[in-house]
Design a protein around this motif. Structure first.
Motif, PDB file in Angstrom:
ATOM      1  N   LEU A   1       0.825  -1.209   0.000  1.00 61.55           N
ATOM      2  CA  LEU A   1       0.000   0.000   0.000  1.00 61.55           C
ATOM      3  C   LEU A   1       0.860   1.261   0.000  1.00 61.55           C
ATOM      4  CD1 LEU A   1      -2.813  -1.145   2.443  1.00 61.55           C
ATOM      5  CD2 LEU A   1      -2.989  -0.823  -0.033  1.00 61.55           C
ATOM      6  N   TYR A   2       1.966   1.260   0.760  1.00 62.46           N
ATOM      7  CA  TYR A   2       2.892   2.402   0.738  1.00 62.46           C
ATOM      8  C   TYR A   2       3.388   2.650  -0.683  1.00 62.46           C
ATOM      9  CZ  TYR A   2       3.487   2.442   5.860  1.00 62.46           C
ATOM     10  OH  TYR A   2       3.293   2.529   7.207  1.00 62.46           O
ATOM     11  N   HIS A   3       3.756   1.575  -1.372  1.00 68.99           N
ATOM     12  CA  HIS A   3       4.262   1.686  -2.735  1.00 68.99           C
ATOM     13  C   HIS A   3       3.205   2.319  -3.644  1.00 68.99           C
ATOM     14  CE1 HIS A   3       6.626   0.781  -6.289  1.00 68.99           C
ATOM     15  NE2 HIS A   3       5.546   0.213  -6.826  1.00 68.99           N
ATOM     16  N   GLN A   4       1.954   1.902  -3.493  1.00 71.27           N
ATOM     17  CA  GLN A   4       0.891   2.474  -4.310  1.00 71.27           C
ATOM     18  C   GLN A   4       0.681   3.952  -4.013  1.00 71.27           C
ATOM     19  OE1 GLN A   4      -2.649   0.003  -4.020  1.00 71.27           O
ATOM     20  NE2 GLN A   4      -1.994  -1.033  -5.887  1.00 71.27           N
ATOM     21  N   ILE A   5       0.859   4.347  -2.765  1.00 69.90           N
ATOM     22  CA  ILE A   5       0.714   5.759  -2.394  1.00 69.90           C
ATOM     23  C   ILE A   5       1.867   6.576  -2.955  1.00 69.90           C
ATOM     24  CG2 ILE A   5       0.735   7.376  -0.445  1.00 69.90           C
ATOM     25  CD1 ILE A   5      -0.807   5.158   1.142  1.00 69.90           C
ATOM     26  N   VAL A   6       3.087   6.081  -2.808  1.00 74.24           N
ATOM     27  CA  VAL A   6       4.274   6.801  -3.269  1.00 74.24           C
ATOM     28  C   VAL A   6       4.287   6.952  -4.787  1.00 74.24           C
ATOM     29  CG1 VAL A   6       6.799   6.652  -3.448  1.00 74.24           C
ATOM     30  CG2 VAL A   6       5.688   6.205  -1.272  1.00 74.24           C
ATOM     31  N   THR A   7       3.850   5.920  -5.500  1.00 70.23           N
ATOM     32  CA  THR A   7       3.860   5.983  -6.960  1.00 70.23           C
ATOM     33  C   THR A   7       2.671   6.756  -7.522  1.00 70.23           C
ATOM     34  OG1 THR A   7       2.721   3.853  -7.160  1.00 70.23           O
ATOM     35  CG2 THR A   7       5.142   3.830  -7.209  1.00 70.23           C
ATOM     36  N   GLY A   8       1.733   7.137  -6.662  1.00 72.33           N
ATOM     37  CA  GLY A   8       0.596   7.927  -7.115  1.00 72.33           C
ATOM     38  C   GLY A   8      -0.612   7.110  -7.533  1.00 72.33           C
ATOM     39  N   THR A   9      -0.527   5.786  -7.443  1.00 69.70           N
ATOM     40  CA  THR A   9      -1.683   4.945  -7.756  1.00 69.70           C
ATOM     41  C   THR A   9      -2.816   5.241  -6.783  1.00 69.70           C
ATOM     42  OG1 THR A   9      -0.181   3.232  -8.542  1.00 69.70           O
ATOM     43  CG2 THR A   9      -2.447   2.568  -8.120  1.00 69.70           C
ATOM     44  N   LEU A  10      -2.466   5.463  -5.522  1.00 68.01           N
ATOM     45  CA  LEU A  10      -3.422   5.904  -4.507  1.00 68.01           C
ATOM     46  C   LEU A  10      -3.042   7.331  -4.114  1.00 68.01           C
ATOM     47  CD1 LEU A  10      -3.646   2.730  -2.219  1.00 68.01           C
ATOM     48  CD2 LEU A  10      -5.373   3.565  -3.801  1.00 68.01           C
ATOM     49  N   ALA A  11      -3.723   8.296  -4.693  1.00 65.94           N
ATOM     50  CA  ALA A  11      -3.414   9.709  -4.446  1.00 65.94           C
ATOM     51  C   ALA A  11      -4.024  10.162  -3.118  1.00 65.94           C
ATOM     52  CB  ALA A  11      -3.969  10.552  -5.592  1.00 65.94           C
ATOM     53  N   PRO A  12      -3.524  11.265  -2.552  1.00 65.13           N
ATOM     54  CA  PRO A  12      -4.116  11.799  -1.319  1.00 65.13           C
ATOM     55  C   PRO A  12      -5.609  12.060  -1.497  1.00 65.13           C
ATOM     56  CG  PRO A  12      -2.039  12.875  -1.775  1.00 65.13           C
ATOM     57  CD  PRO A  12      -2.351  12.024  -2.968  1.00 65.13           C
ATOM     58  N   GLY A  13      -6.375  11.635  -0.500  1.00 63.61           N
ATOM     59  CA  GLY A  13      -7.812  11.819  -0.530  1.00 63.61           C
ATOM     60  C   GLY A  13      -8.581  10.684  -1.181  1.00 63.61           C
ATOM     61  N   VAL A  14      -7.872   9.748  -1.794  1.00 60.03           N
ATOM     62  CA  VAL A  14      -8.522   8.628  -2.487  1.00 60.03           C
ATOM     63  C   VAL A  14      -8.986   7.592  -1.476  1.00 60.03           C
ATOM     64  CG1 VAL A  14      -8.100   6.679  -4.057  1.00 60.03           C
ATOM     65  CG2 VAL A  14      -7.283   8.947  -4.633  1.00 60.03           C
ATOM     66  N   LYS A  15     -10.174   7.039  -1.726  1.00 55.41           N
ATOM     67  CA  LYS A  15     -10.728   5.996  -0.866  1.00 55.41           C
ATOM     68  C   LYS A  15     -10.065   4.663  -1.187  1.00 55.41           C
ATOM     69  CE  LYS A  15     -15.164   3.978   0.469  1.00 55.41           C
ATOM     70  NZ  LYS A  15     -14.866   2.570   0.398  1.00 55.41           N
ATOM     71  N   LEU A  16      -9.632   3.957  -0.146  1.00 56.48           N
ATOM     72  CA  LEU A  16      -9.065   2.619  -0.312  1.00 56.48           C
ATOM     73  C   LEU A  16     -10.194   1.610  -0.501  1.00 56.48           C
ATOM     74  CD1 LEU A  16      -6.680   4.136   1.200  1.00 56.48           C
ATOM     75  CD2 LEU A  16      -6.097   1.894   2.067  1.00 56.48           C
ATOM     76  N   PRO A  17      -9.908   0.506  -1.165  1.00 53.32           N
ATOM     77  CA  PRO A  17     -10.921  -0.557  -1.248  1.00 53.32           C
ATOM     78  C   PRO A  17     -11.266  -1.045   0.155  1.00 53.32           C
ATOM     79  CG  PRO A  17      -9.087  -0.983  -2.742  1.00 53.32           C
ATOM     80  CD  PRO A  17      -8.689   0.172  -1.887  1.00 53.32           C
ATOM     81  N   SER A  18     -12.413  -1.696   0.287  1.00 51.04           N
ATOM     82  CA  SER A  18     -12.818  -2.233   1.589  1.00 51.04           C
ATOM     83  C   SER A  18     -11.808  -3.284   2.051  1.00 51.04           C
ATOM     84  CB  SER A  18     -14.202  -2.871   1.480  1.00 51.04           C
ATOM     85  OG  SER A  18     -14.136  -4.048   0.697  1.00 51.04           O
ATOM     86  N   VAL A  19     -11.841  -3.576   3.330  1.00 53.29           N
ATOM     87  CA  VAL A  19     -10.933  -4.577   3.901  1.00 53.29           C
ATOM     88  C   VAL A  19     -11.135  -5.915   3.198  1.00 53.29           C
ATOM     89  CG1 VAL A  19     -10.315  -5.840   5.989  1.00 53.29           C
ATOM     90  CG2 VAL A  19     -10.849  -3.421   6.133  1.00 53.29           C
ATOM     91  N   ARG A  20     -12.368  -6.289   2.982  1.00 55.92           N
ATOM     92  CA  ARG A  20     -12.653  -7.564   2.314  1.00 55.92           C
ATOM     93  C   ARG A  20     -12.140  -7.573   0.881  1.00 55.92           C
ATOM     94  NH1 ARG A  20     -16.116 -10.757   5.349  1.00 55.92           N
ATOM     95  NH2 ARG A  20     -17.225  -9.637   6.973  1.00 55.92           N
ATOM     96  N   GLN A  21     -12.317  -6.444   0.176  1.00 51.68           N
ATOM     97  CA  GLN A  21     -11.844  -6.385  -1.205  1.00 51.68           C
ATOM     98  C   GLN A  21     -10.318  -6.430  -1.258  1.00 51.68           C
ATOM     99  OE1 GLN A  21     -13.720  -6.574  -4.086  1.00 51.68           O
ATOM    100  NE2 GLN A  21     -11.665  -6.927  -4.899  1.00 51.68           N
ATOM    101  N   LEU A  22      -9.661  -5.727  -0.345  1.00 50.91           N
ATOM    102  CA  LEU A  22      -8.191  -5.776  -0.282  1.00 50.91           C
ATOM    103  C   LEU A  22      -7.721  -7.203   0.001  1.00 50.91           C
ATOM    104  CD1 LEU A  22      -7.047  -2.569   1.613  1.00 50.91           C
ATOM    105  CD2 LEU A  22      -6.274  -3.348  -0.613  1.00 50.91           C
ATOM    106  N   ALA A  23      -8.422  -7.897   0.902  1.00 52.85           N
ATOM    107  CA  ALA A  23      -8.052  -9.278   1.224  1.00 52.85           C
ATOM    108  C   ALA A  23      -8.136 -10.155  -0.018  1.00 52.85           C
ATOM    109  CB  ALA A  23      -8.942  -9.821   2.337  1.00 52.85           C
ATOM    110  N   VAL A  24      -9.165  -9.957  -0.819  1.00 54.31           N
ATOM    111  CA  VAL A  24      -9.298 -10.724  -2.059  1.00 54.31           C
ATOM    112  C   VAL A  24      -8.193 -10.338  -3.034  1.00 54.31           C
ATOM    113  CG1 VAL A  24     -10.761 -11.042  -4.106  1.00 54.31           C
ATOM    114  CG2 VAL A  24     -11.778 -11.103  -1.822  1.00 54.31           C
ATOM    115  N   ASP A  25      -7.918  -9.027  -3.158  1.00 49.68           N
ATOM    116  CA  ASP A  25      -6.914  -8.542  -4.102  1.00 49.68           C
ATOM    117  C   ASP A  25      -5.519  -9.074  -3.804  1.00 49.68           C
ATOM    118  OD1 ASP A  25      -8.950  -7.120  -5.300  1.00 49.68           O
ATOM    119  OD2 ASP A  25      -8.330  -5.172  -4.510  1.00 49.68           O
ATOM    120  N   VAL A  26      -5.162  -9.129  -2.527  1.00 46.99           N
ATOM    121  CA  VAL A  26      -3.808  -9.569  -2.160  1.00 46.99           C
ATOM    122  C   VAL A  26      -3.766 -11.037  -1.716  1.00 46.99           C
ATOM    123  CG1 VAL A  26      -3.045  -7.246  -1.546  1.00 46.99           C
ATOM    124  CG2 VAL A  26      -3.928  -8.746   0.231  1.00 46.99           C
TER     125      VAL A  26
END
Length: 76
Positions: A17-42
């Motif tokens: 997640l840090y990597h996604q934030i630093v690279t701009g994939t997750l920009a400031p103010g962006v909503k993260l996927p739900s905990v369940r969706q993140l669990a499925v994604d990773v």
């Protein structure tokens, strides 16, 4: 996501997640996927993902908004 057996999985999720934030994939103010969706994604347990998010909340990397979800902080 391929996990390294030598490093705790929750820590690897935080680094992902840090990597996604630093690279701009997750920009400031962006909503993260739900905990369940993140669990499925990773492909990890929901409790493990929640532990990673809880640590990121404690470090003020993300913020939780009741009823809305988790967001990347504007201060990153």
């Amino acid at each position: 996501m391929n996990f390294d057996d030598k490093v705790p999985i929750y820590y690897q999720i935080k680094e992902y997640l840090y990597h996604q934030i630093v690279t701009g994939t997750l920009a400031p103010g962006v909503k993260l996927p739900s905990v369940r969706q993140l669990a499925v994604d990773v492909t990890a347990n929901v409790n493990t993902v929640q532990r990673a998010l809880t640590e990121m909340l404690d470090e003020k990397i993300i913020e939780s908004q009741r009823g809305k979800g988790n967001f990347v902080t504007e201060d990153v």
